[in-house]
Write an enzyme that holds these catalytic residues in place. Sequence first.
Site, PDB file in Angstrom:
ATOM      1  N   LEU A 143     -30.009  18.013  50.057  1.00 26.87           N
ATOM      2  CA  LEU A 143     -29.578  16.691  50.507  1.00 26.87           C
ATOM      3  C   LEU A 143     -28.059  16.655  50.417  1.00 26.87           C
ATOM      4  CD1 LEU A 143     -32.058  14.282  48.634  1.00 26.87           C
ATOM      5  CD2 LEU A 143     -32.165  14.965  51.031  1.00 26.87           C
ATOM      6  N   ASP A 144     -27.422  15.955  51.353  1.00 26.68           N
ATOM      7  CA  ASP A 144     -25.976  15.775  51.258  1.00 26.68           C
ATOM      8  C   ASP A 144     -25.632  15.107  49.938  1.00 26.68           C
ATOM      9  OD1 ASP A 144     -25.745  16.792  53.800  1.00 26.68           O
ATOM     10  OD2 ASP A 144     -25.608  14.830  54.774  1.00 26.68           O
ATOM     11  N   ARG A 145     -24.427  15.350  49.463  1.00 25.58           N
ATOM     12  CA  ARG A 145     -23.994  14.815  48.162  1.00 25.58           C
ATOM     13  C   ARG A 145     -24.189  13.301  48.063  1.00 25.58           C
ATOM     14  NH1 ARG A 145     -17.865  15.207  45.555  1.00 25.58           N
ATOM     15  NH2 ARG A 145     -18.410  14.321  43.541  1.00 25.58           N
ATOM     16  N   ARG A 245     -27.266  11.669  60.393  1.00 28.86           N
ATOM     17  CA  ARG A 245     -25.992  10.962  60.489  1.00 28.86           C
ATOM     18  C   ARG A 245     -25.375  11.113  61.878  1.00 28.86           C
ATOM     19  NH1 ARG A 245     -23.068  13.384  55.223  1.00 28.86           N
ATOM     20  NH2 ARG A 245     -21.321  12.085  55.940  1.00 28.86           N
TER      21      ARG A 245
END
Length: 318
Positions: A143-145, A245
């Site tokens: 997962l992205d930060r 996104r």
Amino acid sequence: MKTENPVVQIIPISEDEAGQRIDNFLRTFLKGVPKSMIYRILRKGEVRVNKKRIKPEYKLLSGDQVRVPPVRVAERDDAPVSAKLDKVAALEHCILFEDDHLLILNKPSGTAVHGGSGLSFGVIEGLRALRPDARFLELVHRLDRDTSGVLLIAKKRSALRSLHEQLRLKGMQKDYLALVRGEWPAHCKVVQAPLLKNILQSGERIVRVNSEGKPSETRFKIEEKYGFATLIKASPVTGRTHQIRVHAQHAGHPIAFDDRYGDRDFDAQLVGSGINRLFLHAAALRFDHPGTGETLRIEAPLEPKLRNALKKLRDAVK
């Protein structure tokens, strides 16, 4: 400070560990030891399998006895795990599910899944500190930060292989919640747009819709409307970097507080709601358990700050 294993260790190889190269096994077993040192002790014959010297490409068999010599390695005084014990302890409260095969976390926003790229601490380092006796802990996906939610960690190599196969065959269902700008059109249920990843000189990754990119598909469903914003469910069919996104931006509805693909004017409209982070949350994950074959659906609740923000938006449109 120093870390060390001060005595020779004899490690029996289980069926689950069989099939991997000895150098890869040692890199997992000797966490924090530089690769150069691992290859040096292999080259010098200090690592032995069944009392015999082996090459780095040797593939382990079930029942092999691996001799691991004493290894000492200097650590920085600001060792990431010891410096951030509070974060490590906090991870315990984020665990949604755990058994002999899996550990599933509701990852907090702002925490990277692993250290590196200027970050000293990540979820996987924290979990290894939290479970020091676990011989195997590896990320199944990422997962992205700044994205929160369901994160899957394998506790066995066989579990990792099974779950990666489900990902490859698109047998794993991922559902995210995102707050986006404007009124998402009801007819926009799928975005299919190829994505091309660019690495800037700074090391930052930027993804753009580009005909030369990889095929990418995300399914969208409206959950709730708030006039100037919409809560959507996003289900990626493919798993490209920053996919949801960029697809939301491409559809004309960027996600709230997205520092790379977002809209500052939209973010300014949300200031009073209390949101100050990327509103992208991995809400649910459905997959087949690698040990039992049972279909599991794991849900991760939104953090209170995001729940309260949605309540404020809901109240404002009544």
